[in-house]
Structures are given as C-alpha cells and as structure tokens.
Scaffold this active site. Structure first.
Site, PDB file in Angstrom:
ATOM      1  N   LYS A 173      14.712   6.877  35.014  1.00  0.00           N
ATOM      2  CA  LYS A 173      15.781   6.901  35.744  1.00  0.00           C
ATOM      3  C   LYS A 173      17.112   6.524  35.027  1.00  0.00           C
ATOM      4  CE  LYS A 173      13.155   6.325  39.915  1.00  0.00           C
ATOM      5  NZ  LYS A 173      12.620   5.445  40.918  1.00  0.00           N
ATOM      6  N   GLN A 179      12.970  -0.749  42.526  1.00  0.00           N
ATOM      7  CA  GLN A 179      11.701  -0.039  42.318  1.00  0.00           C
ATOM      8  C   GLN A 179      10.504  -0.718  43.042  1.00  0.00           C
ATOM      9  OE1 GLN A 179      11.581   2.896  40.391  1.00  0.00           O
ATOM     10  NE2 GLN A 179       9.465   3.251  41.116  1.00  0.00           N
ATOM     11  N   ASP A 232      18.567   5.086  47.395  1.00  0.00           N
ATOM     12  CA  ASP A 232      17.256   5.551  47.844  1.00  0.00           C
ATOM     13  C   ASP A 232      16.866   6.281  49.312  1.00  0.00           C
ATOM     14  OD1 ASP A 232      15.383   5.716  45.683  1.00  0.00           O
ATOM     15  OD2 ASP A 232      14.842   3.562  45.732  1.00  0.00           O
TER      16      ASP A 232
END
Ligand code: NDP
Length: 305
Positions: A61, A105, A128
């Site tokens: 990412k 994460q 997200d």
C-alpha cells in the site's frame, strides 16, 4: 480492455490491467492537485505488530501511494502497544494537516478493540470506509468513502456488465469489510440482492439463481462449478494460501480464491482470477479514496477518477 476471451470458457476479468489504468489516472489527478493547489495527498499507514501477511499488505500500500505521487507516512508500532497509545496516535494523525487518510491495518492484536480504534478515526480521513458514520452513509445516502474491496468489485462489474439494474446478485459472506458494503453497493445499483453466510440453507441452490455471484468467505474453493448459473458473472474476493502439493517443494504454498476456478470458468460468463484481479483493485481504490479525502478536505469536488 479488461477482459480476455478464452474461447468457449468464461471471460477472465482482468482487474490487474483495470487497476493499472485507474492508478495512472489517480497519479495524474494527484499531480494536478499538487500543481494547482500545492497539496500532496498523504496517507498514514498504521501497523501494530509483526504479522508477516499484514507487513506485506502495508508495504504494498505504501509503495503504491508513493508511485501515485502521494505521500505515505508509515507508523509501525510494537505488538504490545496499548489501546490507549494507539488511540493517542490516531488523535495525532486526525490533527495532522499533511495526513488526509488514515489506515489502521487489521487485524489488530487481541487486546485492542478494532471497533474502538476505527471509531476514533476522523470520518473524513477514514479511507477504509469502516467508520460507523461512513457505514451508515453508505446504506442511507451514499456519497461517502466506500470500503476499497467492494468498490473495486463494483468497478469491475460495471465495466463487464454495464447497467446492473434488476440483476439477481448473491454476496456470500457478511463481514463489515467486504460482504455488507458489497451488498449495499449492489442494492444502490438496483440489483436484487441476497446475502448468504455460514447459516444459509442450501447455499448451492441459492447460488444457482445468481446472475452476479460475489464470494467473500475465506473458504478455499468452496463455490463449485455446479453452483454457478450458466453465464453468470463471478467475482472471487477470497485470498487463501493452501499447500501447492509439489514433490520438489513439499512446503510450497499457492494462492486460491473462494471459488473452484477451473470448474467455474467452464460455466460462468465472466470470472475474476485469484490472484491478480480483486486484490490490485483494492489497492487502487485505497489510492482513490486517499485522493478523494484530500480533495474534500480543501473544499474541492470529486476528482475525475
Ligand atoms: P470474514 O472471515 O470476516 O467473513 C467471512 C464470511 O464468510 C462470514 O460472513 C461467514 O459467515 C462467511 N462464511 C464462512 N464460511 C462459510 C460457508 N461455509 N458458507 C457460507 N458463508 C460462509 O472474512 P472477510 O470478509 O474479511 O474476507 C473474506 C475473504 O476475502 C478472505 O479470503 C480474505 O482474505 C479475502 N479478502 C480479500 C481482499 C482483497 O483485496 N482481495 C480484501 C479483504 C478480504 P458468518 O458471518 O455466518 O460467520
């Protein structure tokens, strides 16, 4: 061009090429943002602990963000970090004007509540799309930061099928990350949506009705060829590591999806391979959300991506 025709079998939905094109467009828009407004979109990537799979995801990412001309702020933390310390970091990132997106994460270590941490992220920086406010907006109003994996699946579906109106769509899996937002997006496209899960009765029969089948269960090759309606579009979200059964490398692993690809490809109209289709789209959509978040935070409209 996002499909490769394989003769009598299903079209292979080439998410990798689609994602490459999307990333190029995002890079161009990020460069425009910098040139016209002096703003470099920034994403903070928080990883707690040393889980090897998470380390790979986070590295990919951050690399993709840099390649798109945006800035990645990597914030690795030791596994024993307390929930209070993680919340303090999230607060710091919320207040940092150079950080337009925050990604924590998952999964987090057991002593930390993912819900509490996600809820602490400023919703405008929640790239997200997991914050309760963004989840609610997705179902109620749209126009929010949409979770990356379902957003990527939707882009592929629209590219392959065009208008999705009236299609029977089945989502297998009801996680907050994939299954539920996927269902919300399909509903918003006027599909007739069924959500299946581990307690669904006679799943093969339910699956055979679906014009669009999304598999997101984490169960290797669970969806068999004879579950699929002939001509259906199959999106396989699953990423599962299973033994490669190689005589030369007994411990070698290979990646498979939640769909038995070799069976399904003979029945479906179009299908995503694993790996190399939904995964690249997830990363591209993270870049897209970071750019959207940065534009919104300085009062600009939606970037052209
Ligand atoms: P979760 O484990 O959070 O959810 C799995 C879902 O599948 C649950 O709703 C569960 O039902 C359902 N399920 C499990 N077994 C069955 C079964 N036998 N029949 C029907 N439903 C079943 O997983 P995620 O949603 O986070 O991820 C799903 C998969 O997608 C994983 O392989 C993951 O690695 C992959 N993934 C891939 C991404 C990508 O970028 N390509 C991104 C995110 C995830 P119940 O609720 O009843 O327990």
């Amino acid at each position: 061009m996002t499909e490769i025709n394989r003769g009598a079998s299903a079209k292979i939905i080439d998410g990798k090429s689609f994602a490459a094109g999307l990333r190029a467009r995002i890079g161009a828009e990020a460069a425009k943002l910098k040139a016209e407004h002096g703003l470099v979109a920034g994403l903070a990537v928080v990883l707690v602990g040393e889980d090897p799979a998470s380390q790979v995801y986070v590295r990919n990412k951050s690399k993709a963000i840099a390649e798109a001309g945006m800035q990645a702020f990597d914030r690795p933390l030791p596994a024993q970090t307390s929930e209070a310390d993680l919340l303090a970091l999230v607060g710091e990132l919320n207040a940092d004007p150079n950080v337009h997106g925050i990604l924590v994460q998952l999964p987090l270590p057991e002593h930390i509540s993912a819900h509490v941490v996600i809820d602490a992220i400023d919703p405008v920086k929640d790239v997200d799309g997991f914050h309760f406010i963004n989840t609610g907006k997705l179902w109620a109003a749209g126009g929010t930061l949409v979770p990356c994996t379902p957003q990527g699946c939707m882009m592929l579906l629209r590219d392959v099928l065009g208008d999705l109106k009236g299609k029977e769509a089945l989502v297998i899996g009801r996680s907050n990350i994939v299954g539920k937002p996927m269902a919300a997006l399909l509903l918003a496209e006027n599909c007739t949506v069924t959500m299946a899960h581990s307690r669904t009765n006679d799943l093969p029969a339910v699956a055979r009705r679906a014009d669009i089948l999304i598999a997101a269960t984490g169960r290797p090759e669970m969806v068999r060829g004879d579950w699929i309606k002939p001509g259906a579009t199959v999106i396989d979200v699953g990423i599962n590591r299973i033994p490669a059964l190689s005589d030369h490398h007994p411990r070698k692993m290979r990646l498979v999806g939640d769909v038995a690809f070799e069976e399904a490809v003979k029945v479906a109209g179009a299908i995503t391979p694993v790996p190399g289709s939904v995964g690249p789209m997830t990363i591209a959509c993270l870049l897209r959300n970071t750019l959207i978040a940065a534009c919104r935070q300085i009062g600009l409209g939606h970037p052209a991506v």
